[in-house]
Design a protein around this motif. Structure first.
Motif, PDB file in Angstrom:
ATOM      1  N   GLN A  80       0.835  -1.187   0.000  1.00  0.00           N
ATOM      2  CA  GLN A  80       0.000   0.000   0.000  1.00  0.00           C
ATOM      3  C   GLN A  80       0.874   1.243   0.000  1.00  0.00           C
ATOM      4  OE1 GLN A  80      -3.259   0.629  -0.093  1.00  0.00           O
ATOM      5  NE2 GLN A  80      -3.959  -1.481  -0.196  1.00  0.00           N
ATOM      6  N   VAL A  81       0.412   2.237  -0.734  1.00  0.00           N
ATOM      7  CA  VAL A  81       1.086   3.533  -0.781  1.00  0.00           C
ATOM      8  C   VAL A  81       0.056   4.598  -0.441  1.00  0.00           C
ATOM      9  CG1 VAL A  81       2.227   5.207  -2.263  1.00  0.00           C
ATOM     10  CG2 VAL A  81       2.788   2.781  -2.473  1.00  0.00           C
ATOM     11  N   GLN A  82       0.422   5.499   0.425  1.00  0.00           N
ATOM     12  CA  GLN A  82      -0.453   6.623   0.766  1.00  0.00           C
ATOM     13  C   GLN A  82       0.183   7.908   0.259  1.00  0.00           C
ATOM     14  OE1 GLN A  82       0.548   4.433   3.517  1.00  0.00           O
ATOM     15  NE2 GLN A  82      -1.123   3.162   2.773  1.00  0.00           N
ATOM     16  N   SER A  96       4.042   7.614   1.470  1.00  0.00           N
ATOM     17  CA  SER A  96       4.421   6.661   2.507  1.00  0.00           C
ATOM     18  C   SER A  96       4.008   5.270   2.087  1.00  0.00           C
ATOM     19  CB  SER A  96       3.780   7.038   3.848  1.00  0.00           C
ATOM     20  OG  SER A  96       2.380   7.027   3.743  1.00  0.00           O
ATOM     21  N   GLY A  97       4.670   4.281   2.667  1.00  0.00           N
ATOM     22  CA  GLY A  97       4.414   2.898   2.316  1.00  0.00           C
ATOM     23  C   GLY A  97       5.717   2.200   1.990  1.00  0.00           C
ATOM     24  N   ARG A  98       5.763   0.933   2.280  1.00  0.00           N
ATOM     25  CA  ARG A  98       7.009   0.191   2.137  1.00  0.00           C
ATOM     26  C   ARG A  98       7.519   0.143   0.704  1.00  0.00           C
ATOM     27  NH1 ARG A  98       6.810  -5.599   4.446  1.00  0.00           N
ATOM     28  NH2 ARG A  98       4.939  -5.639   3.150  1.00  0.00           N
ATOM     29  N   TYR A 101      -2.158   4.427  -7.198  1.00  0.00           N
ATOM     30  CA  TYR A 101      -2.554   5.153  -5.988  1.00  0.00           C
ATOM     31  C   TYR A 101      -2.674   6.650  -6.290  1.00  0.00           C
ATOM     32  CZ  TYR A 101      -1.041   0.818  -3.806  1.00  0.00           C
ATOM     33  OH  TYR A 101      -0.896  -0.497  -3.465  1.00  0.00           O
TER      34      TYR A 101
END
Length: 118
Positions: A1-3, A25-27, A107
């Motif tokens: 997931q990416v925010q 943000s997000g891995r 995203y």
């Protein structure tokens, strides 16, 4: 997931400058190319600029070439859109997006309103 979260929008005068930020943000955020889009009232959303986190692959829409600059701060996971020489037709909701290696816009942020007043 990416925010993704945009900020920096507002009301500016013709010719003024403005810088938008997109905090990511997000891995797996580094796996994506980051892009800016904009949607003017009553019109379709259109591509503005994009780049990879490496700094490569920068491209712009013809309508903003020479006026807008996309950049990034890898330490902050933030992508910027510096907008100079603003025109009334730049008025739009600006959104950042994460594009996968397959070209999918996976995203989106919530968008930030930019209004250029003459």
């Amino acid at each position: 997931q990416v925010q993704l979260a945009e900020s920096g929008g507002g009301l500016v005068q013709v010719g003024d400058s403005l810088r938008l930020s997109c905090d990511a943000s997000g891995r797996t955020v580094s796996n994506y190319r980051m892009a800016w889009f904009r949607q003017a009232p009553g019109k379709e959303r259109k591509f503005v600029a994009q780049m990879a986190w490496s700094g490569e692959g920068i491209s712009y829409a013809d309508s903003v070439k020479g006026r807008f600059t996309i950049s990034r701060d890898n330490a902050k996971n933030t992508v910027y859109l510096q907008m100079n020489s603003r025109k009334p037709e730049d008025t739009a909701v600006y959104s950042c997006a994460a594009r996968s290696l397959f070209g999918v816009l996976a995203y989106w942020g919530q968008g930030t309103q930019v209004t250029v007043s003459s």
